[in-house]
Design a protein around this motif. Structure first.
Motif, PDB file in Angstrom:
ATOM      1  N   ALA A 178       0.832  -1.211   0.000  1.00  0.00           N
ATOM      2  CA  ALA A 178       0.000   0.000   0.000  1.00  0.00           C
ATOM      3  C   ALA A 178       0.864   1.256   0.000  1.00  0.00           C
ATOM      4  CB  ALA A 178      -0.930  -0.009   1.209  1.00  0.00           C
ATOM      5  N   LEU A 179       1.917   1.245   0.799  1.00  0.00           N
ATOM      6  CA  LEU A 179       2.821   2.403   0.840  1.00  0.00           C
ATOM      7  C   LEU A 179       3.479   2.632  -0.508  1.00  0.00           C
ATOM      8  CD1 LEU A 179       4.440   1.784   4.345  1.00  0.00           C
ATOM      9  CD2 LEU A 179       2.966   3.715   3.731  1.00  0.00           C
ATOM     10  N   SER A 180       3.793   1.544  -1.195  1.00  0.00           N
ATOM     11  CA  SER A 180       4.427   1.679  -2.512  1.00  0.00           C
ATOM     12  C   SER A 180       3.474   2.309  -3.521  1.00  0.00           C
ATOM     13  CB  SER A 180       4.915   0.325  -3.020  1.00  0.00           C
ATOM     14  OG  SER A 180       3.840  -0.509  -3.406  1.00  0.00           O
ATOM     15  N   ARG A 181       2.165   2.128  -3.315  1.00  0.00           N
ATOM     16  CA  ARG A 181       1.191   2.776  -4.197  1.00  0.00           C
ATOM     17  C   ARG A 181       1.255   4.294  -4.063  1.00  0.00           C
ATOM     18  NH1 ARG A 181       0.259  -1.956  -6.829  1.00  0.00           N
ATOM     19  NH2 ARG A 181      -1.038  -3.428  -5.669  1.00  0.00           N
ATOM     20  N   ILE A 215       2.043   3.384  12.506  1.00  0.00           N
ATOM     21  CA  ILE A 215       0.892   3.845  13.293  1.00  0.00           C
ATOM     22  C   ILE A 215      -0.326   4.042  12.401  1.00  0.00           C
ATOM     23  CG2 ILE A 215      -0.020   5.774  14.659  1.00  0.00           C
ATOM     24  CD1 ILE A 215       2.867   6.133  15.748  1.00  0.00           C
ATOM     25  N   VAL A 216      -0.116   4.670  11.253  1.00  0.00           N
ATOM     26  CA  VAL A 216      -1.228   4.927  10.334  1.00  0.00           C
ATOM     27  C   VAL A 216      -1.729   3.625   9.716  1.00  0.00           C
ATOM     28  CG1 VAL A 216      -1.932   6.088   8.204  1.00  0.00           C
ATOM     29  CG2 VAL A 216      -0.463   7.270   9.848  1.00  0.00           C
ATOM     30  N   CYS A 217      -0.826   2.755   9.290  1.00  0.00           N
ATOM     31  CA  CYS A 217      -1.230   1.474   8.708  1.00  0.00           C
ATOM     32  C   CYS A 217      -1.954   0.606   9.730  1.00  0.00           C
ATOM     33  CB  CYS A 217      -0.017   0.734   8.147  1.00  0.00           C
ATOM     34  SG  CYS A 217       0.615   1.422   6.598  1.00  0.00           S
ATOM     35  N   ALA A 218      -1.485   0.614  10.980  1.00  0.00           N
ATOM     36  CA  ALA A 218      -2.140  -0.157  12.036  1.00  0.00           C
ATOM     37  C   ALA A 218      -3.562   0.343  12.279  1.00  0.00           C
ATOM     38  CB  ALA A 218      -1.324  -0.072  13.324  1.00  0.00           C
ATOM     39  N   LYS A 219      -3.748   1.658  12.176  1.00  0.00           N
ATOM     40  CA  LYS A 219      -5.061   2.264  12.388  1.00  0.00           C
ATOM     41  C   LYS A 219      -6.074   1.814  11.329  1.00  0.00           C
ATOM     42  CE  LYS A 219      -5.050   6.719  12.983  1.00  0.00           C
ATOM     43  NZ  LYS A 219      -4.998   8.172  12.652  1.00  0.00           N
ATOM     44  N   TRP A 220      -5.606   1.691  10.087  1.00  0.00           N
ATOM     45  CA  TRP A 220      -6.512   1.456   8.977  1.00  0.00           C
ATOM     46  C   TRP A 220      -6.547   0.009   8.483  1.00  0.00           C
ATOM     47  CZ3 TRP A 220     -10.186   4.578   7.393  1.00  0.00           C
ATOM     48  CH2 TRP A 220     -10.097   5.939   7.714  1.00  0.00           C
ATOM     49  N   TYR A 221      -5.605  -0.824   8.901  1.00  0.00           N
ATOM     50  CA  TYR A 221      -5.485  -2.160   8.308  1.00  0.00           C
ATOM     51  C   TYR A 221      -6.790  -2.945   8.366  1.00  0.00           C
ATOM     52  CZ  TYR A 221      -3.953  -6.917   7.370  1.00  0.00           C
ATOM     53  OH  TYR A 221      -3.861  -8.186   6.847  1.00  0.00           O
ATOM     54  N   ASP A 222      -7.373  -3.098   9.552  1.00  0.00           N
ATOM     55  CA  ASP A 222      -8.582  -3.922   9.684  1.00  0.00           C
ATOM     56  C   ASP A 222      -9.785  -3.283   8.995  1.00  0.00           C
ATOM     57  OD1 ASP A 222      -7.791  -6.277  10.954  1.00  0.00           O
ATOM     58  OD2 ASP A 222      -7.791  -5.330  12.927  1.00  0.00           O
ATOM     59  N   LYS A 235      -5.694   3.837  -0.386  1.00  0.00           N
ATOM     60  CA  LYS A 235      -6.684   4.921  -0.410  1.00  0.00           C
ATOM     61  C   LYS A 235      -6.958   5.448   0.998  1.00  0.00           C
ATOM     62  CE  LYS A 235     -11.081   3.957  -0.838  1.00  0.00           C
ATOM     63  NZ  LYS A 235     -11.696   4.642   0.352  1.00  0.00           N
ATOM     64  N   ASP A 236      -7.062   4.531   1.965  1.00  0.00           N
ATOM     65  CA  ASP A 236      -7.414   4.930   3.325  1.00  0.00           C
ATOM     66  C   ASP A 236      -6.282   5.649   4.054  1.00  0.00           C
ATOM     67  OD1 ASP A 236     -10.005   3.964   3.123  1.00  0.00           O
ATOM     68  OD2 ASP A 236      -9.492   1.982   3.893  1.00  0.00           O
ATOM     69  N   ILE A 237      -5.031   5.273   3.769  1.00  0.00           N
ATOM     70  CA  ILE A 237      -3.908   5.899   4.481  1.00  0.00           C
ATOM     71  C   ILE A 237      -3.357   7.108   3.742  1.00  0.00           C
ATOM     72  CG2 ILE A 237      -3.253   3.698   5.525  1.00  0.00           C
ATOM     73  CD1 ILE A 237      -0.961   3.497   3.530  1.00  0.00           C
ATOM     74  N   ASN A 263      -1.666  14.807  -0.147  1.00  0.00           N
ATOM     75  CA  ASN A 263      -1.669  15.246  -1.543  1.00  0.00           C
ATOM     76  C   ASN A 263      -2.978  14.806  -2.179  1.00  0.00           C
ATOM     77  OD1 ASN A 263      -1.354  15.642  -4.285  1.00  0.00           O
ATOM     78  ND2 ASN A 263       0.770  14.962  -4.339  1.00  0.00           N
ATOM     79  N   PRO A 264      -3.932  15.713  -2.391  1.00  0.00           N
ATOM     80  CA  PRO A 264      -5.237  15.315  -2.933  1.00  0.00           C
ATOM     81  C   PRO A 264      -5.146  14.688  -4.317  1.00  0.00           C
ATOM     82  CG  PRO A 264      -4.996  17.715  -2.898  1.00  0.00           C
ATOM     83  CD  PRO A 264      -3.870  17.153  -2.104  1.00  0.00           C
ATOM     84  N   GLN A 265      -4.109  15.038  -5.084  1.00  0.00           N
ATOM     85  CA  GLN A 265      -3.975  14.468  -6.420  1.00  0.00           C
ATOM     86  C   GLN A 265      -3.672  12.970  -6.361  1.00  0.00           C
ATOM     87  OE1 GLN A 265      -0.987  16.946  -8.273  1.00  0.00           O
ATOM     88  NE2 GLN A 265      -2.538  18.303  -9.147  1.00  0.00           N
ATOM     89  N   THR A 266      -2.865  12.562  -5.380  1.00  0.00           N
ATOM     90  CA  THR A 266      -2.563  11.137  -5.221  1.00  0.00           C
ATOM     91  C   THR A 266      -3.820  10.370  -4.842  1.00  0.00           C
ATOM     92  OG1 THR A 266      -0.308  11.653  -4.510  1.00  0.00           O
ATOM     93  CG2 THR A 266      -1.123   9.453  -4.026  1.00  0.00           C
ATOM     94  N   LEU A 267      -4.610  10.920  -3.925  1.00  0.00           N
ATOM     95  CA  LEU A 267      -5.860  10.280  -3.524  1.00  0.00           C
ATOM     96  C   LEU A 267      -6.811  10.167  -4.710  1.00  0.00           C
ATOM     97  CD1 LEU A 267      -7.695   9.085  -1.373  1.00  0.00           C
ATOM     98  CD2 LEU A 267      -8.389  11.418  -0.762  1.00  0.00           C
ATOM     99  N   GLN A 268      -6.918  11.215  -5.496  1.00  0.00           N
ATOM    100  CA  GLN A 268      -7.789  11.187  -6.672  1.00  0.00           C
ATOM    101  C   GLN A 268      -7.325  10.128  -7.673  1.00  0.00           C
ATOM    102  OE1 GLN A 268      -7.760  15.233  -8.105  1.00  0.00           O
ATOM    103  NE2 GLN A 268      -8.833  16.009  -6.309  1.00  0.00           N
ATOM    104  N   MET A 269      -6.004   9.992  -7.816  1.00  0.00           N
ATOM    105  CA  MET A 269      -5.465   8.986  -8.728  1.00  0.00           C
ATOM    106  C   MET A 269      -5.846   7.585  -8.272  1.00  0.00           C
ATOM    107  SD  MET A 269      -2.796   6.555  -8.882  1.00  0.00           S
ATOM    108  CE  MET A 269      -1.502   7.135  -7.769  1.00  0.00           C
TER     109      MET A 269
END
Length: 203
Positions: A11-14, A33-40, A144-146, A153-159
């Motif tokens: 996911a981070l590589s994305r 910390i962020v990945c642990a928050k969103w993983y489940d 998408k979640d992290i 960066n909103p452009q990355t999220l939009q992509m």
């Protein structure tokens, strides 16, 4: 074999060069910390939307004799805590739609002495069950979640949001090939009400 950390690193590589995760069960770095928050959360969302074959189960659910529907239905069966999504009641070819899911129960007008036969998507946590194509698609959900918290960066999220529907369709196309097709007529209205549009899947 995949691990939670390997999926997080995908996911981070994305997102580009965002560092890595070594341990999300005992996170220390910001990425962990962020990945642990969103993983489940992301895992459950991916399972619910993709409905992979490895997460499909059949069980008989127990009658809740202490719960009486106020009207419309006679019997209530306990909704299982490990169910993410009910696919159907009874055998696939029967196509029952005379039930409702409400208040932690499945309501229906028929009593099943051995329990209500339910097909559902199971809350699968065992990564050894995950197929490689599911892991790949799941990593897009997680990215998408992290994204907003790590990338800012909103452009990355939009992509990612623009790519995700195609990734879902690719996964569903491959996964559905494992099951023998059954000819069933469905209306688009029923599919929309079931939450299966635009990615309608066979149960």
């Amino acid at each position: 074999m995949n691990s939670k950390e390997e999926i997080c690193n995908l996911a981070l590589s994305r997102l580009g060069d965002m560092g890595s995760c070594e341990n999300i069960d005992n996170p220390s770095k910001q990425t962990e910390i962020v990945c642990a928050k969103w993983y489940d959360v992301s895992r459950k969302t991916a399972l619910r939307q993709l409905m992979p074959s490895f997460a499909k189960k059949r069980r008989r659910w127990a009658l809740d004799a202490s719960y009486e529907p106020a009207f419309g239905y006679e019997y209530a069966y306990m909704y299982h805590h490990d169910c993410l999504k009910v696919i159907g009641v009874g055998n696939l070819y029967e196509q029952r739609n005379d039930y409702a899911i409400e208040d932690g129960h499945i309501l229906i007008n028929e009593k099943f002495e051995d329990g209500l036969p339910v097909r559902f998507i199971y809350d699968e946590k065992d990564i050894s069950k995950f197929t490689d194509d599911f892991v790949s698609c799941f990593s897009w959900f997680l990215a998408k979640d992290i994204c907003q918290e790590l990338k800012e960066n909103p452009q990355t999220l939009q992509m990612i949001e623009s790519l995700l529907p195609q990734k879902i369709m690719e996964f569903c196309s491959v996964d559905s090939q494992e099951n023998k097709p059954i000819r069933i007529s469905r209306s688009s209205l029923m599919a929309r009400r079931a939450g299966m549009v635009p990615f309608s899947r066979k149960a």
